[in-house]
Design an enzyme around this catalytic site. Structure first.
Site, PDB file in Angstrom:
ATOM      1  N   TYR A   1     -16.082   8.530  16.511  1.00  4.35           N
ATOM      2  CA  TYR A   1     -17.027   9.003  15.487  1.00  4.35           C
ATOM      3  C   TYR A   1     -18.226   9.745  16.062  1.00  4.35           C
ATOM      4  O   TYR A   1     -19.317   9.677  15.497  1.00  4.35           O
ATOM      5  CB  TYR A   1     -17.556   7.823  14.642  1.00  4.35           C
ATOM      6  CG  TYR A   1     -16.506   6.975  13.977  1.00  4.35           C
ATOM      7  CD1 TYR A   1     -15.599   7.523  13.070  1.00  4.35           C
ATOM      8  CD2 TYR A   1     -16.433   5.605  14.230  1.00  4.35           C
ATOM      9  CE1 TYR A   1     -14.643   6.732  12.446  1.00  4.35           C
ATOM     10  CE2 TYR A   1     -15.476   4.807  13.605  1.00  4.35           C
ATOM     11  CZ  TYR A   1     -14.590   5.385  12.716  1.00  4.35           C
ATOM     12  OH  TYR A   1     -13.652   4.596  12.105  1.00  4.35           O
TER      13      TYR A   1
ATOM     14  N   TYR B   1     -12.807   2.050   2.327  1.00  2.00           N
ATOM     15  CA  TYR B   1     -12.424   2.324   3.713  1.00  2.00           C
ATOM     16  C   TYR B   1     -11.298   1.364   4.090  1.00  2.00           C
ATOM     17  O   TYR B   1     -11.458   0.145   3.982  1.00  2.00           O
ATOM     18  CB  TYR B   1     -13.604   2.133   4.678  1.00  2.00           C
ATOM     19  CG  TYR B   1     -13.184   2.353   6.118  1.00  2.00           C
ATOM     20  CD1 TYR B   1     -13.145   3.625   6.661  1.00  2.00           C
ATOM     21  CD2 TYR B   1     -12.763   1.272   6.901  1.00  2.00           C
ATOM     22  CE1 TYR B   1     -12.706   3.826   7.965  1.00  2.00           C
ATOM     23  CE2 TYR B   1     -12.326   1.475   8.203  1.00  2.00           C
ATOM     24  CZ  TYR B   1     -12.303   2.747   8.726  1.00  2.00           C
ATOM     25  OH  TYR B   1     -11.866   2.957  10.008  1.00  2.00           O
TER      26      TYR B   1
ATOM     27  N   ASP C   1      -7.428  -5.936   1.108  1.00  2.00           N
ATOM     28  CA  ASP C   1      -7.685  -5.606   2.506  1.00  2.00           C
ATOM     29  C   ASP C   1      -8.877  -6.454   2.945  1.00  2.00           C
ATOM     30  O   ASP C   1     -10.027  -6.086   2.716  1.00  2.00           O
ATOM     31  CB  ASP C   1      -7.970  -4.104   2.635  1.00  2.00           C
ATOM     32  CG  ASP C   1      -8.362  -3.707   4.056  1.00  2.00           C
ATOM     33  OD1 ASP C   1      -8.500  -4.608   4.910  1.00  2.00           O
ATOM     34  OD2 ASP C   1      -8.553  -2.501   4.297  1.00  2.00           O
TER      35      ASP C   1
ATOM     36  N   LYS D   1      -9.595  -7.769  12.455  1.00  2.00           N
ATOM     37  CA  LYS D   1     -10.903  -8.045  13.032  1.00  2.00           C
ATOM     38  C   LYS D   1     -11.093  -9.502  13.487  1.00  2.00           C
ATOM     39  O   LYS D   1     -10.691  -9.839  14.588  1.00  2.00           O
ATOM     40  CB  LYS D   1     -11.990  -7.594  12.058  1.00  2.00           C
ATOM     41  CG  LYS D   1     -12.001  -6.072  11.907  1.00  2.00           C
ATOM     42  CD  LYS D   1     -13.278  -5.517  11.297  1.00  2.00           C
ATOM     43  CE  LYS D   1     -13.348  -4.019  11.483  1.00  2.00           C
ATOM     44  NZ  LYS D   1     -13.048  -3.229  10.301  1.00  2.00           N
TER      45      LYS D   1
HETATM   46  C1  LIG Z   1     -12.029  -2.061  10.209  1.00  2.00           C
HETATM   47  C2  LIG Z   1     -11.247  -1.997   8.963  1.00  2.00           C
HETATM   48  C3  LIG Z   1      -9.913  -1.523   8.945  1.00  2.00           C
HETATM   49  C4  LIG Z   1      -9.250  -0.947  10.171  1.00  2.00           C
HETATM   50  O1  LIG Z   1      -9.038  -1.862  11.170  1.00  2.00           O
HETATM   51  P1  LIG Z   1      -8.769  -1.351  12.679  1.00  2.00           P
HETATM   52  O2  LIG Z   1      -8.423  -2.578  13.440  1.00  2.00           O
HETATM   53  O3  LIG Z   1     -10.025  -0.684  13.119  1.00  2.00           O
HETATM   54  O4  LIG Z   1      -7.636  -0.380  12.597  1.00  2.00           O
HETATM   55  C5  LIG Z   1      -9.216  -1.576   7.760  1.00  2.00           C
HETATM   56  N1  LIG Z   1      -9.780  -2.060   6.637  1.00  2.00           N
HETATM   57  C6  LIG Z   1     -11.048  -2.509   6.613  1.00  2.00           C
HETATM   58  C7  LIG Z   1     -11.603  -3.056   5.345  1.00  2.00           C
HETATM   59  C8  LIG Z   1     -11.834  -2.482   7.763  1.00  2.00           C
HETATM   60  O5  LIG Z   1     -13.105  -2.901   7.732  1.00  2.00           O
END
Ligand SMILES: *Cc1c(COP(=O)(O)O)cnc(C)c1O
Length: 394
Positions: free
Chosen positions: A6, A132, A219, A246
């Site tokens: 970024y 996102y 998500d 994460k």
């Molecule tokens: C960080 C994130 C992703 C992507 O995860 P990566 O391990 O960076 O590919 C997808 N969805 C959400 C809500 C996120 O915060």
């Protein structure tokens, strides 16, 4: 040369070089910094956690990785059994992958094929404005963040709506027979600007998804493992597919999971080979990642992280109460996340270095100054973060 994320490489400032990391602290050559963002929100137990490190070393002494194609092993079996018990409802089928973005891709493939396996054509995805979901192509397409993905504008398969019930109802009214899924970051939209919304919206979404057999995908790559003050938002409203990443591995190694319920799994389970889910990341179910995730979940439960997060929320609310300034648009707190939104991104220019000099690592973006702290943080450390933020304004 490293190509950093970024960043305009020509103008980026030199990154701070970390020499050591322990607990909530990052050590540079001249500063000890409280990490207020948990290394992109994943390092919930803090750095160099002795038990996590020991679990990793123990597994490394045994073996680091074997593929899941035709093979299996104890750590991955234990982790899927643990998640089955730990996650709500009948979210019982765990597909592992190496990052959140890939796990989102897998969830979207599942939703599409859930329909094609039943002979139905449903090409559209419903998603949220300011969403996102990661940086891979389909994840970008369901995302709605100009600031990240302005270079890629093609959006034919996705309908975006605001987090308002009338807009949700209108979208289902218009598109229900074309929608395969509705994907959301539940309650807290992270990279879109720490936007917070109400559970009513998700309850109504659940009803509409049931009514029209549209899969509901949460998500929870960012919100999972307590960030919103709930273990998972899925504890409040049950999705058909849950995406985790994460914090799953306590920030030690990249790993993620796409967890499906029985209804989804059963649409793939048949005598027809063509109904199989055709996906298989090389590092899925990595043994080191599974061993660390298992230990992390054990600590999360044993040390009652939910009460720690509740306390973080209370302190955050108290410390930010009454904060107002003509430059500040909004101050909001949910669980282990706090955000100060300003009107003009220029207001935050220079804040990162200002915080550095005061012993705090922050990473404001666009119009958002925020914290997503490790849950092991102590009160004085948390207060120092908010004092640093406040002193930028006063
Ligand atoms: C960080 C994130 C992703 C992507 O995860 P990566 O391990 O960076 O590919 C997808 N969805 C959400 C809500 C996120 O915060």
């Amino acid at each position: 040369m490293i190509w950093y994320p970024y960043e305009q490489m020509k103008t980026m400032r030199q990154p701070y070089k970390i020499l050591d990391a322990n607990g909530v602290y990052l050590q540079t050559h001249d500063q000890k910094l409280i990490d207020s963002v948990s290394s992109w929100w994943c390092m919930i137990h803090g750095y160099k956690h002795p038990e996590l490190t020991a679990a990793l070393k123990k597994q490394a002494d045994n073996f680091c990785h074997v593929m899941l194609g035709g093979l299996t092993h104890e750590p991955v079996q234990q982790l899927s059994a643990k998640l089955q018990e730990f996650l709500p409802g009948d979210l019982d089928y765990c597909f592992f992958s190496d990052s959140g973005s890939v796990a989102v891709e897998v969830s979207l493939k599942m939703a599409l094929q859930y329909n094609t396996n039943q002979g139905r054509k449903r090409p559209l995805v419903l998603a949220l404005e300011h969403a996102y979901h990661g940086d891979t192509f389909k994840a970008m397409e369901v995302g709605d963040d100009e600031d990240y993905h302005f270079a890629f504008e093609e959006k034919s398969g996705v309908v975006h709506i605001p987090t308002q019930i009338p807009a949700l109802e209108a979208a289902f009214e218009q598109y229900h027979d074309q929608l395969n899924c509705f994907i959301v970051e539940p309650l807290l939209q992270g990279a879109g600007g720490m936007l917070m919304y109400n559970i009513d919206f998700l309850q109504r979404a659940r009803q509409l998804c049931d009514e029209y057999d549209v899969l509901l995908i949460f998500d929870e790559v960012a919100t999972g493992f307590g960030r919103t003050g709930n273990r998972f938002v899925a504890d409040l409203v049950l999705p058909d597919i849950l995406v985790l990443g994460k914090a799953l591995t306590g920030g030690y190694i990249g790993h993620a999971a796409t967890v499906a319920n029985h209804k989804v799994f059963n649409a793939f389970y048949s005598d027809n080979d063509r109904h199989a889910l055709m996906h298989g990341p090389t590092f899925m179910g990595n043994a080191l990642a599974c061993a660390v995730a298992l230990k992390g979940i054990e600590i999360f439960e044993r040390d009652d992280y939910m009460s720690k997060i509740q306390h973080i929320e209370e302190v955050s609310r108290r410390e930010l109460a009454g904060l107002s300034d003509p430059r500040i648009k909004d101050v909001r707190v949910m669980g282990g996340c706090a955000c100060i939104e300003v009107y003009d991104s220029a207001t935050l220019e220079g804040f990162q270095q200002f915080a550095y000099e005061r012993g705090v690592f922050c990473r404001p973006f666009l119009r958002y100054m925020y914290s997503m702290v490790p849950y092991i943080i102590k009160d004085d450390e948390l207060i120092k973060i908010f004092d640093t933020m406040k002193s930028w304004f006063f």
